[in-house]
Design an enzyme around this catalytic site. Sequence first.
Site, mmCIF file in Angstrom:
data_model
loop_
_atom_site.group_PDB
_atom_site.id
_atom_site.type_symbol
_atom_site.label_atom_id
_atom_site.label_comp_id
_atom_site.label_asym_id
_atom_site.label_seq_id
_atom_site.Cartn_x
_atom_site.Cartn_y
_atom_site.Cartn_z
ATOM 1 N N HIS A 125 0.870 -1.178 0.000
ATOM 2 C CA HIS A 125 0.000 0.000 0.000
ATOM 3 C C HIS A 125 0.909 1.231 0.000
ATOM 4 O O HIS A 125 2.019 1.179 0.549
ATOM 5 C CB HIS A 125 -0.841 -0.058 1.283
ATOM 6 C CG HIS A 125 -1.911 0.973 1.402
ATOM 7 N ND1 HIS A 125 -1.662 2.270 1.788
ATOM 8 C CD2 HIS A 125 -3.253 0.896 1.213
ATOM 9 C CE1 HIS A 125 -2.799 2.945 1.832
ATOM 10 N NE2 HIS A 125 -3.786 2.138 1.482
ATOM 11 N N ASP A 202 3.397 -4.356 8.196
ATOM 12 C CA ASP A 202 2.133 -3.622 8.122
ATOM 13 C C ASP A 202 1.005 -4.640 8.272
ATOM 14 O O ASP A 202 0.762 -5.457 7.379
ATOM 15 C CB ASP A 202 2.095 -2.910 6.754
ATOM 16 C CG ASP A 202 0.730 -2.316 6.431
ATOM 17 O OD1 ASP A 202 -0.230 -2.568 7.172
ATOM 18 O OD2 ASP A 202 0.642 -1.612 5.407
ATOM 19 N N GLN A 205 -4.144 -5.307 7.032
ATOM 20 C CA GLN A 205 -5.081 -6.252 6.401
ATOM 21 C C GLN A 205 -5.049 -7.642 7.021
ATOM 22 O O GLN A 205 -5.891 -8.476 6.694
ATOM 23 C CB GLN A 205 -4.775 -6.388 4.897
ATOM 24 C CG GLN A 205 -4.987 -5.124 4.097
ATOM 25 C CD GLN A 205 -6.461 -4.715 3.991
ATOM 26 O OE1 GLN A 205 -7.366 -5.511 4.252
ATOM 27 N NE2 GLN A 205 -6.710 -3.482 3.608
ATOM 28 N N LYS A 228 -10.400 -1.191 10.602
ATOM 29 C CA LYS A 228 -10.507 -2.443 9.839
ATOM 30 C C LYS A 228 -10.803 -3.621 10.765
ATOM 31 O O LYS A 228 -10.954 -4.752 10.338
ATOM 32 C CB LYS A 228 -9.218 -2.693 9.060
ATOM 33 C CG LYS A 228 -8.927 -1.608 8.002
ATOM 34 C CD LYS A 228 -7.818 -2.017 7.086
ATOM 35 C CE LYS A 228 -7.166 -0.863 6.364
ATOM 36 N NZ LYS A 228 -7.916 -0.325 5.234
ATOM 37 N N CYS A 366 -4.779 2.204 -3.709
ATOM 38 C CA CYS A 366 -3.568 2.800 -3.100
ATOM 39 C C CYS A 366 -2.383 1.853 -3.213
ATOM 40 O O CYS A 366 -1.544 1.772 -2.308
ATOM 41 C CB CYS A 366 -3.779 3.183 -1.640
ATOM 42 S SG CYS A 366 -5.092 4.366 -1.403
#
Length: 408
Positions: A125, A202, A205, A228, A366
Amino acid sequence: MTENTLDITQIRKDFPILNRKVNGNPLIYFDNAATSQTPKQVIDTIVDYYSNYNANIHRGVHALAQEATEAYEGARTKIQHFFNAAKAHEIIFTSGTTHSINLVANGFTAFLKKGDEVLVSAMEHHSNIVPWQMLCERTGASLKVIPMSKEGELLMDSYRDLLSDRTKLVVCNHVSNALGTINPIQELITLAHDAGAAVLIDGAQSSPHIKVDVQKLDVDFYTASAHKLCGPTGIGMLYGKSAWLAKLPPYQGGGEMIAEVTFEKTTYADLPYKFEAGTPNISGGIAFGAALDYLNSIGIEAIEDYEHDLLIYATKQLSEIEGVKIYGTSKNKTAVISFNIQGIHPYDMGTLLDKMGIAVRTGHHCAQPVMDYYKIPGTIRASFSFYNTKEEINRFIEAVIKAKKMLR
Ligand code: 7TS
């Protein structure tokens, strides 16, 4: 596992938004990778905070301030346990993954010099690209890309070749937002550490969909966004190993992050407050904790199994539609399907699906380098959550077929 392992009918009752209609049709929300929906338990937590104990934290002797402080710090402990961090002070409240990454990238300015290298994966991203580019511009270090295959999997041999004593930092997502790939981060972390590099993962997700254990991973930094994870927007977290957080300089200056201030010199507060300047998003932090309570009450492993079932079901049906091409075909995926239909612009498909009450995301997500890799302007992305059902997928497939007929 089957749909019956979770009581979806009951779960759906927790999400008021799932009752609404869009363009005259019952909403089908398949944009969970952008943001998840919010259960009433989390909404109630926010209402309760503002109705009963709204106060600034860490600085009042009065009852409201103490209650708010206790709830906020309680949420930090919930986050610690959710990610299995060793210490609560290793959890820094941020506004989300973007903030978390920028905090670390800024801090690393003190540690990098010309000739050093930062490795970043090809499927990031923009949040996990741009802060590192800025860091490299500031320090003279170079950014190197770990390539991926057509299936959307990292090329681990190329990664091994890229690692050297110049590598100071490796950054990668746990799960790609554009492709759904679950990356082999345990291996990636071990190899980076063998080369003497630190690792930031990261987790925007991954955290909502698969169990994360930062101690087992031995990761140096890990990030997440509450929005999220069934929580509110504007709040998230950075996990950092104590030793790294102690070394890293503060990101922002202000109230709450200091020990002593004079005009000659300021000393900084202990962890985690060194990184938490100013009045934070108090209700957001408390609601983040409530969101994790909610996810725990369902069980992350049960969520993972259920969503995997949805992924397999939807992938099969979608693949049977003529002209469909799915991007991201790794065996290790969360419930994200990025696809295109020959001759149809993703935006047109997204618009028609919206007319039928179905929310998907279209565009580059993104992650422009991923789109450039496949030489496409964007994709249609359907991303599922544990409150979605196979009936919704059936309706989605019918809608895609109908829209395809209308557009060709
Ligand atoms: N990293 C990944 C892998 C993401 O998917 C996102 C948001 C971010 C970082 C940034 O998170 P934020 O909470 O700081 O904004 N991803 C998406 C998406 O896929 N569609 O909308 C937002």
